[in-house]
Design an enzyme around this catalytic site. Structure first.
Site, PDB file in Angstrom:
ATOM      1  N   GLU A  46     -49.449 -38.849  99.604  1.00 28.05           N
ATOM      2  CA  GLU A  46     -48.435 -37.832  99.946  1.00 28.05           C
ATOM      3  C   GLU A  46     -48.589 -37.314 101.383  1.00 28.05           C
ATOM      4  OE1 GLU A  46     -49.034 -34.429  97.383  1.00 28.05           O
ATOM      5  OE2 GLU A  46     -51.135 -34.272  97.967  1.00 28.05           O
TER       6      GLU A  46
ATOM      7  N   GLY B 201     -56.104 -25.931  92.698  1.00 25.29           N
ATOM      8  CA  GLY B 201     -55.302 -26.733  91.769  1.00 25.29           C
ATOM      9  C   GLY B 201     -56.162 -27.152  90.582  1.00 25.29           C
TER      10      GLY B 201
ATOM     11  N   MET C  96     -51.259 -38.414  95.131  1.00 24.17           N
ATOM     12  CA  MET C  96     -51.721 -37.224  95.850  1.00 24.17           C
ATOM     13  C   MET C  96     -52.725 -37.612  96.938  1.00 24.17           C
ATOM     14  SD  MET C  96     -51.800 -34.075  93.173  1.00 24.17           S
ATOM     15  CE  MET C  96     -50.276 -33.210  92.778  1.00 24.17           C
TER      16      MET C  96
ATOM     17  N   ASP D  83     -58.627 -35.028  95.180  1.00 21.88           N
ATOM     18  CA  ASP D  83     -58.502 -35.738  96.470  1.00 21.88           C
ATOM     19  C   ASP D  83     -59.835 -36.335  96.945  1.00 21.88           C
ATOM     20  OD1 ASP D  83     -55.991 -34.719  96.282  1.00 21.88           O
ATOM     21  OD2 ASP D  83     -56.051 -33.547  98.119  1.00 21.88           O
TER      22      ASP D  83
HETATM   23  O1  F6P Z   1     -55.798 -30.391  96.548  1.00 17.16           O
HETATM   24  C1  F6P Z   1     -55.476 -31.092  95.438  1.00 17.16           C
HETATM   25  C2  F6P Z   1     -53.995 -31.330  95.360  1.00 17.16           C
HETATM   26  O2  F6P Z   1     -53.815 -32.002  94.150  1.00 17.16           O
HETATM   27  C3  F6P Z   1     -53.389 -32.088  96.543  1.00 17.16           C
HETATM   28  O3  F6P Z   1     -53.527 -33.461  96.461  1.00 17.16           O
HETATM   29  C4  F6P Z   1     -51.958 -31.630  96.486  1.00 17.16           C
HETATM   30  O4  F6P Z   1     -51.344 -31.717  97.748  1.00 17.16           O
HETATM   31  C5  F6P Z   1     -52.095 -30.219  96.075  1.00 17.16           C
HETATM   32  O5  F6P Z   1     -53.257 -30.135  95.290  1.00 17.16           O
HETATM   33  C6  F6P Z   1     -50.882 -29.680  95.344  1.00 17.16           C
HETATM   34  O6  F6P Z   1     -51.130 -28.378  94.973  1.00 17.16           O
HETATM   35  P1  F6P Z   1     -50.174 -27.361  94.222  1.00 17.16           P
HETATM   36  O7  F6P Z   1     -50.701 -27.225  92.841  1.00 17.16           O
HETATM   37  O8  F6P Z   1     -50.352 -26.096  94.965  1.00 17.16           O
HETATM   38  O9  F6P Z   1     -48.788 -27.898  94.257  1.00 17.16           O
END
Ligand code: F6P
Length: 361
Positions: free
Chosen positions: A232, A10, A173, A131
């Site tokens: 979350e 991400g 998050m 995170d």
């Molecule tokens: O790992 C970082 C994060 O921001 C998490 O907190 C979250 O669950 C995830 O990425 C969301 O990722 P994506 O971009 O795949 O929706």
């Protein structure tokens, strides 16, 4: 020396300053920097041409103030179980004439980097995840900016919540780790903080809120709102960690989000006015904070120093507030979670007060 740099997983604020830091130090030594777009996807492509961009100080000049990644990201994992594309990576690295890859990412991106490094592709890592749960490092890029977004948003929400006497669920998050909720909630003086590391009893949440409201009622109408910061990944005792309606995305990750809404639904009949909002991608969207700019630059500079010193197969990390190198493999160890007994007060579902001043002060 020809170095490839990529950002995977991400996006997070701090990636661009890290790329700029890499370019800055590389140009000092006359090393060439090749940007590889969309993370590991660039190195498993049949045709790498659309993914490759030459980087230099002029190109990255504005990078430090930009959020996201100018090199783009993907969650492509070249060594995931099922499809192993190591050979393709080796071939592409050779074709592109790269001596080493700097991978900037979280446990997936750097975990893949560790495997590839063992298989002969020279890799150096830089830690990133809002995170803040990556093993082996006290800091990962994006965390500070995301915390600032949480803090500012909670502030804004409190005006509306105060006006309507709302029980407000603010979802942040944090899939496995509650750091964003805990530290963001702490800064926002949240009434309750729900983290993945401590499963919640719904009756307890109701009674804590009722008790707090009763106390507040003595202080007047202005205080009859409550802010609940919920990660979350928070879950209810007895229910599975992953909600049954969670979808699996194209990279095999389950999508989460919405637990705050779910809780709001459960509490609607207990309280008059309940509302929910998920900060979601806004947490990643801000331009990098001072800390993420500085840390990105330092991590980037240091990754190049490591290459110069022949420290391949390592990640730049922060430990005890100092920059150190740790084996890339470290990122696959247990994630850094909130130590519930140390930081979390089970009784109030909030941050534990930490006394850091020594008696001598
Ligand atoms: O790992 C970082 C994060 O921001 C998490 O907190 C979250 O669950 C995830 O990425 C969301 O990722 P994506 O971009 O795949 O929706």
């Amino acid at each position: 020396m020809r170095i490839g740099v990529l950002t995977g997983g991400g996006d997070a604020p701090g990636l661009n300053p890290a790329i700029a830091g890499v370019v800055e130090r590389a140009s000092k030594y006359g090393y060439e920097i090749i940007g590889l777009k969309r993370g590991w996807e660039a190195l498993v492509a049949k045709d790498t041409a659309p993914y490759v961009v030459k980087l230099g100080p002029e190109i990255v000049r504005e990078y430090s103030r930009l959020g996201g990644s100018r090199l783009q990201c993907s969650r492509t994992n070249p060594v995931s179980e099922g499809i192993d594309r190591t050979e393709l990576v080796i071939e592409n690295v050779k074709k592109l004439g790269l001596d080493v890859i700097i991978a900037i990412g979280g446990d997936d991106t750097l975990g893949a980097g560790a495997v590839l490094n063992d298989r002969g592709v020279p890799i150096v890592g830089i830690p990133k995840t809002i995170d803040r749960d990556l093993a082996g490092t006290e800091y990962s890029l994006g965390y500070d900016t995301a915390l600032n977004v949480i803090c500012d948003s909670a502030e804004q929400i409190s005006h509306s919540a105060r006006s309507h006497q709302t029980i407000f669920f603010l979802e942040v998050m944090g899939r496995h780790a509650g750091w964003l909720a805990l530290r963001g909630g702490e800064a926002a003086f949240a009434d309750v903080i729900l983290i993945p590391e401590y499963s919640l009893k719904i009756e307890k949440l109701v009674s804590i809120l009722e008790e707090k409201l009763e106390k507040s009622s003595k202080m007047g109408l202005d205080h009859m709102y409550k802010l609940i910061v919920v990660a979350e990944g928070a879950h209810i005792e007895g229910e599975e960690e992953v909600r049954k309606d969670a979808k699996i995305d194209e990279f095999g990750h389950y999508s989460i989000g919405g637990v705050g809404n779910y809780l709001k639904g459960l509490l609607e009949h207990n309280f008059k006015h309940t509302r929910y909002m998920a900060l979601a991608y806004l947490q990643r969207g801000a331009s990098p904070s001072q800390k993420d700019r500085q840390m990105g630059r330092r991590f980037g500079n240091n990754a190049v120093e490591m290459i110069k010193n022949g420290d391949i197969g390592y990640m730049v990390a922060m430990q005890k507030s100092r920059l150190v190198k740790v084996f890339l493999k470290e990122v696959k160890k247990s994630p850094s979670l909130v130590d519930v007994d140390k930081y979390y007060d089970r009784e109030s579902l909030n941050v534990k007060i930490e006394w850091t001043l020594s008696n001598n002060n």
